[in-house]
Design a protein around this motif. Structure first.
Motif, PDB file in Angstrom:
ATOM      1  N   GLY A  88       0.817  -1.213   0.000  1.00  0.00           N
ATOM      2  CA  GLY A  88       0.000   0.000   0.000  1.00  0.00           C
ATOM      3  C   GLY A  88       0.846   1.256   0.000  1.00  0.00           C
ATOM      4  O   GLY A  88       1.950   1.295  -0.543  1.00  0.00           O
ATOM      5  N   VAL A  89       0.330   2.297   0.651  1.00  0.00           N
ATOM      6  CA  VAL A  89       1.017   3.594   0.680  1.00  0.00           C
ATOM      7  C   VAL A  89       1.978   3.637   1.865  1.00  0.00           C
ATOM      8  O   VAL A  89       1.611   3.314   2.988  1.00  0.00           O
ATOM      9  CB  VAL A  89      -0.010   4.741   0.782  1.00  0.00           C
ATOM     10  N   LEU A  90       3.226   4.048   1.594  1.00  0.00           N
ATOM     11  CA  LEU A  90       4.273   4.039   2.624  1.00  0.00           C
ATOM     12  C   LEU A  90       4.851   5.431   2.842  1.00  0.00           C
ATOM     13  O   LEU A  90       4.945   6.223   1.914  1.00  0.00           O
ATOM     14  CB  LEU A  90       5.399   3.088   2.209  1.00  0.00           C
ATOM     15  N   ARG A  91       5.250   5.676   4.078  1.00  0.00           N
ATOM     16  CA  ARG A  91       6.009   6.889   4.403  1.00  0.00           C
ATOM     17  C   ARG A  91       7.402   6.533   4.886  1.00  0.00           C
ATOM     18  O   ARG A  91       8.280   7.390   4.941  1.00  0.00           O
ATOM     19  CB  ARG A  91       5.275   7.699   5.478  1.00  0.00           C
ATOM     20  N   GLN A  92       7.575   5.283   5.230  1.00  0.00           N
ATOM     21  CA  GLN A  92       8.872   4.797   5.691  1.00  0.00           C
ATOM     22  C   GLN A  92       9.071   3.381   5.156  1.00  0.00           C
ATOM     23  O   GLN A  92       8.145   2.561   5.177  1.00  0.00           O
ATOM     24  CB  GLN A  92       8.956   4.813   7.220  1.00  0.00           C
ATOM     25  N   PHE A  93      10.273   3.091   4.684  1.00  0.00           N
ATOM     26  CA  PHE A  93      10.537   1.778   4.107  1.00  0.00           C
ATOM     27  C   PHE A  93      12.038   1.534   4.024  1.00  0.00           C
ATOM     28  O   PHE A  93      12.846   2.436   4.291  1.00  0.00           O
ATOM     29  CB  PHE A  93       9.906   1.659   2.707  1.00  0.00           C
ATOM     30  N   ILE A  94      12.382   0.304   3.644  1.00  0.00           N
ATOM     31  CA  ILE A  94      13.780  -0.063   3.437  1.00  0.00           C
ATOM     32  C   ILE A  94      14.046  -0.109   1.932  1.00  0.00           C
ATOM     33  O   ILE A  94      13.320  -0.766   1.186  1.00  0.00           O
ATOM     34  CB  ILE A  94      14.099  -1.438   4.055  1.00  0.00           C
ATOM     35  N   MET A  95      15.073   0.610   1.512  1.00  0.00           N
ATOM     36  CA  MET A  95      15.454   0.608   0.099  1.00  0.00           C
ATOM     37  C   MET A  95      16.674  -0.280  -0.092  1.00  0.00           C
ATOM     38  O   MET A  95      17.621  -0.240   0.707  1.00  0.00           O
ATOM     39  CB  MET A  95      15.747   2.029  -0.398  1.00  0.00           C
ATOM     40  N   VAL A  96      16.634  -1.083  -1.164  1.00  0.00           N
ATOM     41  CA  VAL A  96      17.736  -1.981  -1.513  1.00  0.00           C
ATOM     42  C   VAL A  96      18.156  -1.715  -2.957  1.00  0.00           C
ATOM     43  O   VAL A  96      17.415  -1.085  -3.712  1.00  0.00           O
ATOM     44  CB  VAL A  96      17.319  -3.459  -1.319  1.00  0.00           C
ATOM     45  N   PRO A  97      19.328  -2.204  -3.367  1.00  0.00           N
ATOM     46  CA  PRO A  97      19.867  -1.818  -4.679  1.00  0.00           C
ATOM     47  C   PRO A  97      19.243  -2.482  -5.897  1.00  0.00           C
ATOM     48  O   PRO A  97      19.286  -1.909  -6.991  1.00  0.00           O
ATOM     49  CB  PRO A  97      21.344  -2.191  -4.578  1.00  0.00           C
ATOM     50  N   ASP A  98      18.670  -3.681  -5.744  1.00  0.00           N
ATOM     51  CA  ASP A  98      18.169  -4.378  -6.928  1.00  0.00           C
ATOM     52  C   ASP A  98      17.088  -5.376  -6.556  1.00  0.00           C
ATOM     53  O   ASP A  98      16.867  -5.678  -5.384  1.00  0.00           O
ATOM     54  CB  ASP A  98      19.313  -5.085  -7.660  1.00  0.00           C
ATOM     55  N   LEU A  99      16.412  -5.887  -7.587  1.00  0.00           N
ATOM     56  CA  LEU A  99      15.324  -6.840  -7.370  1.00  0.00           C
ATOM     57  C   LEU A  99      15.836  -8.172  -6.846  1.00  0.00           C
ATOM     58  O   LEU A  99      15.114  -8.886  -6.155  1.00  0.00           O
ATOM     59  CB  LEU A  99      14.553  -7.049  -8.676  1.00  0.00           C
ATOM     60  N   GLY A 100      17.074  -8.523  -7.167  1.00  0.00           N
ATOM     61  CA  GLY A 100      17.644  -9.751  -6.643  1.00  0.00           C
ATOM     62  C   GLY A 100      17.752  -9.697  -5.132  1.00  0.00           C
ATOM     63  O   GLY A 100      17.418 -10.642  -4.425  1.00  0.00           O
ATOM     64  N   THR A 154      12.913   7.638   5.131  1.00  0.00           N
ATOM     65  CA  THR A 154      11.758   8.334   5.696  1.00  0.00           C
ATOM     66  C   THR A 154      11.393   9.485   4.770  1.00  0.00           C
ATOM     67  O   THR A 154      12.242  10.323   4.449  1.00  0.00           O
ATOM     68  CB  THR A 154      12.081   8.897   7.098  1.00  0.00           C
ATOM     69  N   LEU A 155      10.151   9.505   4.322  1.00  0.00           N
ATOM     70  CA  LEU A 155       9.678  10.581   3.463  1.00  0.00           C
ATOM     71  C   LEU A 155       9.198  11.742   4.315  1.00  0.00           C
ATOM     72  O   LEU A 155       8.448  11.550   5.272  1.00  0.00           O
ATOM     73  CB  LEU A 155       8.537  10.084   2.563  1.00  0.00           C
ATOM     74  N   THR A 156       9.615  12.941   3.967  1.00  0.00           N
ATOM     75  CA  THR A 156       9.249  14.122   4.746  1.00  0.00           C
ATOM     76  C   THR A 156       8.198  14.948   4.016  1.00  0.00           C
ATOM     77  O   THR A 156       7.883  14.706   2.846  1.00  0.00           O
ATOM     78  CB  THR A 156      10.497  14.992   5.000  1.00  0.00           C
ATOM     79  N   GLY A 157       7.665  15.946   4.722  1.00  0.00           N
ATOM     80  CA  GLY A 157       6.720  16.872   4.097  1.00  0.00           C
ATOM     81  C   GLY A 157       5.401  16.245   3.698  1.00  0.00           C
ATOM     82  O   GLY A 157       4.762  16.698   2.746  1.00  0.00           O
ATOM     83  N   GLY A 158       4.997  15.178   4.382  1.00  0.00           N
ATOM     84  CA  GLY A 158       3.717  14.547   4.053  1.00  0.00           C
ATOM     85  C   GLY A 158       3.736  13.701   2.797  1.00  0.00           C
ATOM     86  O   GLY A 158       2.686  13.283   2.310  1.00  0.00           O
ATOM     87  N   GLN A 159       4.922  13.436   2.245  1.00  0.00           N
ATOM     88  CA  GLN A 159       5.021  12.638   1.021  1.00  0.00           C
ATOM     89  C   GLN A 159       4.746  11.158   1.319  1.00  0.00           C
ATOM     90  O   GLN A 159       5.051  10.657   2.407  1.00  0.00           O
ATOM     91  CB  GLN A 159       6.411  12.756   0.406  1.00  0.00           C
ATOM     92  N   THR A 160       4.204  10.468   0.342  1.00  0.00           N
ATOM     93  CA  THR A 160       3.994   9.025   0.421  1.00  0.00           C
ATOM     94  C   THR A 160       4.372   8.397  -0.918  1.00  0.00           C
ATOM     95  O   THR A 160       4.486   9.090  -1.929  1.00  0.00           O
ATOM     96  CB  THR A 160       2.527   8.676   0.738  1.00  0.00           C
ATOM     97  N   ILE A 161       4.541   7.097  -0.890  1.00  0.00           N
ATOM     98  CA  ILE A 161       4.844   6.360  -2.107  1.00  0.00           C
ATOM     99  C   ILE A 161       4.163   5.008  -2.045  1.00  0.00           C
ATOM    100  O   ILE A 161       4.019   4.429  -0.954  1.00  0.00           O
ATOM    101  CB  ILE A 161       6.367   6.204  -2.294  1.00  0.00           C
ATOM    102  N   LYS A 162       3.712   4.519  -3.181  1.00  0.00           N
ATOM    103  CA  LYS A 162       3.046   3.229  -3.224  1.00  0.00           C
ATOM    104  C   LYS A 162       4.070   2.110  -3.370  1.00  0.00           C
ATOM    105  O   LYS A 162       4.962   2.184  -4.213  1.00  0.00           O
ATOM    106  CB  LYS A 162       2.057   3.176  -4.396  1.00  0.00           C
ATOM    107  N   ALA A 163       3.953   1.101  -2.522  1.00  0.00           N
ATOM    108  CA  ALA A 163       4.871  -0.030  -2.588  1.00  0.00           C
ATOM    109  C   ALA A 163       4.750  -0.713  -3.946  1.00  0.00           C
ATOM    110  O   ALA A 163       3.667  -0.808  -4.520  1.00  0.00           O
ATOM    111  CB  ALA A 163       4.553  -1.017  -1.475  1.00  0.00           C
TER     112      ALA A 163
END
Length: 225
Positions: free
Chosen positions: A150-162, A179-188
């Motif tokens: 769903g919609v995330l404001r905090q997540f773990i980023m990794v370098p590749d799909l592998g 951590t996204l600031t300023g009320g930003q969100t992103i869809k997983a």
């Protein structure tokens, strides 16, 4: 009567000889279709298929020109050659333009591999990560599925799909806590993301739920691109 019919059949064979459609010409069109996703940055490597398509188009064109009584499909070969060439040039120019303009002013481009420690060495922050500690950087990567849906404001980023799906638990230097600031969100999702923000190295490795390895890196994101 029979002689007349026999002569007519023979004449038809001469006037309308069978010609096979050049397989190379057809292959050129097929490779062009397969290369279309390469116009998107995520699938940019697929543009290499246009080189095969161009070669097939040339082979098809030469075959239908030199052996025109045996092969048809010259127009198909020319079309395949033209489409593959346009895709290659247009795709490369488009990707180069995006690369040259995607980093916001005031941010430094950092490649994820510069943060990844050599597998032969103990897992620890790299020299590059220490050098950019506290600076504004621009990074690309993928959201790890364990971050949630769903919609995330905090997540773990990794370098590749592998690393995301097939490499098991990522190493500490393969992960960034975002951590996204300023009320930003992103869809997983499984597409590559572009982030600009402040990068920091944890003085003490942080433990995060669902991950066996501690995290070295953090990033507070100002812009999603």
């Amino acid at each position: 009567m029979s002689a007349s019919i026999q002569m007519s059949t023979t004449d038809d064979a001469v006037d309308f000889p069978y010609r096979a459609v050049s397989r190379a010409a057809i292959a050129s069109i097929i490779f062009a279709v397969l290369a279309v996703p390469g116009l998107l940055q995520t699938f940019a490597p697929m543009l290499v298929l246009t080189l095969v398509g161009i070669l097939a188009g040339v082979v098809g064109w030469r075959a239908t020109t030199r052996f025109e009584n045996e092969f048809s499909g010259k127009s198909i070969a020319i079309a395949g050659l033209a489409i593959n060439s346009l895709l290659l040039v247009g795709g490369v120019v488009g990707h180069v333009y995006i690369y040259m303009t995607e980093v916001p002013e005031g941010y430094e481009r950092v490649q994820f591999y510069e943060l990844q420690q050599d597998p032969a060495l103990p897992d620890m922050p790299t020299e590059k990560s220490i050098a950019i500690d506290g600076q504004n950087v621009f990074l690309k990567g993928y959201i790890h599925p364990s971050s949630g849906s769903g919609v995330l404001r905090q997540f773990i980023m990794v370098p590749d799909l592998g690393t995301c799906c097939f490499g098991g638990q990522p190493r500490s230097s393969d992960m960034i806590e975002v951590t996204l600031t300023g009320g930003q969100t992103i869809k997983a999702g499984m597409t590559k993301i572009k982030l600009a923000g402040k990068f920091t190295v944890n003085r003490a490795p942080q433990i995060v739920t669902d991950f066996e390895n501690a995290l070295f890196y953090r990033m507070r994101v100002d812009q999603i691109r």
